[in-house]
Motif scaffolding. Structure first.
Motif, PDB file in Angstrom:
ATOM      1  N   LEU A  22       0.842  -1.394   0.252  1.00 38.30           N
ATOM      2  CA  LEU A  22       0.310  -0.224  -0.002  1.00 38.30           C
ATOM      3  C   LEU A  22       0.744   0.936   0.072  1.00 38.30           C
ATOM      4  O   LEU A  22       0.240   2.160  -1.239  1.00 38.30           O
ATOM      5  N   VAL A  23       1.673   1.747   0.783  1.00 38.48           N
ATOM      6  CA  VAL A  23       2.312   2.625   0.862  1.00 38.48           C
ATOM      7  C   VAL A  23       3.568   2.973   0.092  1.00 38.48           C
ATOM      8  O   VAL A  23       3.575   3.392  -0.658  1.00 38.48           O
ATOM      9  N   GLN A  24       3.861   1.618  -1.146  1.00 41.21           N
ATOM     10  CA  GLN A  24       4.870   1.088  -1.728  1.00 41.21           C
ATOM     11  C   GLN A  24       3.929   2.516  -3.396  1.00 41.21           C
ATOM     12  O   GLN A  24       4.643   2.883  -4.002  1.00 41.21           O
ATOM     13  N   SER A  25       2.402   1.482  -2.984  1.00 37.22           N
ATOM     14  CA  SER A  25       2.407   1.888  -4.613  1.00 37.22           C
ATOM     15  C   SER A  25       1.502   3.600  -4.332  1.00 37.22           C
ATOM     16  O   SER A  25       1.229   3.952  -5.719  1.00 37.22           O
ATOM     17  N   GLY A  27       3.711   5.767  -3.563  1.00 37.67           N
ATOM     18  CA  GLY A  27       5.121   5.946  -3.919  1.00 37.67           C
ATOM     19  C   GLY A  27       6.110   6.780  -3.221  1.00 37.67           C
ATOM     20  O   GLY A  27       7.052   7.282  -3.034  1.00 37.67           O
ATOM     21  N   TYR A  28       6.296   6.309  -2.061  1.00 38.67           N
ATOM     22  CA  TYR A  28       6.728   6.205  -1.165  1.00 38.67           C
ATOM     23  C   TYR A  28       7.738   4.949  -0.437  1.00 38.67           C
ATOM     24  O   TYR A  28       7.416   3.616  -1.048  1.00 38.67           O
ATOM     25  N   ALA A  29       8.808   5.602   0.076  1.00 39.02           N
ATOM     26  CA  ALA A  29      10.324   4.718   0.352  1.00 39.02           C
ATOM     27  C   ALA A  29       9.629   3.405   1.464  1.00 39.02           C
ATOM     28  O   ALA A  29       9.272   4.529   2.117  1.00 39.02           O
ATOM     29  N   VAL A  30       9.612   2.753   1.121  1.00 39.59           N
ATOM     30  CA  VAL A  30       9.221   1.251   3.260  1.00 39.59           C
ATOM     31  C   VAL A  30      10.009   0.428   3.112  1.00 39.59           C
ATOM     32  O   VAL A  30      10.914  -0.386   1.872  1.00 39.59           O
ATOM     33  N   GLN A  31      10.775   0.201   4.398  1.00 42.91           N
ATOM     34  CA  GLN A  31      11.013  -0.666   4.637  1.00 42.91           C
ATOM     35  C   GLN A  31      10.078  -1.254   6.215  1.00 42.91           C
ATOM     36  O   GLN A  31       9.363  -0.139   6.867  1.00 42.91           O
ATOM     37  N   THR A  32      10.869  -2.784   5.839  1.00 45.98           N
ATOM     38  CA  THR A  32       9.324  -2.876   7.557  1.00 45.98           C
ATOM     39  C   THR A  32       9.902  -3.854   8.204  1.00 45.98           C
ATOM     40  O   THR A  32      11.052  -4.443   8.132  1.00 45.98           O
TER      41      THR A  32
END
Length: 99
Positions: A22-25, A27-32
């Protein structure tokens, strides 16, 4: 220049996967991260602009992790029976505002 990262800390792999997508879609960079400890181990070499943080995790709760940080936090939980004031912590001043 570092790209701002939205960090997602949740011990449920399906929640991490869903939020990552969701966050990547958007347009944000994401780390989990699967735990607060895993996030803290990453922190010296990474920088989170904000966190999506599960309240109920083993070892260290989301509230306990937030108390160690100085970044914006969005708390999430699948439990509907515990208000932040009942969790033994009041990191956002929630208790004072609702009284």
């Amino acid at each position: 220049m570092d790209v701002p990262v939205i960090a997602i800390v949740d011990d449920d792999p399906s929640i991490r996967r869903s939020l990552h997508r969701l966050v990547q879609s958007a347009g944000y960079a994401v780390q989990t991260f699967a735990s607060a400890r895993e996030f803290l181990e990453w922190l010296p070499r990474g920088h989170a602009a904000c966190l999506v943080l599960d309240v109920h995790m083993k070892e260290m709760s989301g509230f306990e992790l937030q108390e160690r940080l100085a970044v914006p936090v969005l708390f999430i939980t699948s439990h509907d029976d515990v208000a932040p004031a009942e969790a033994g912590s009041d990191p956002t001043g929630w208790r004072k505002r609702v009284q």
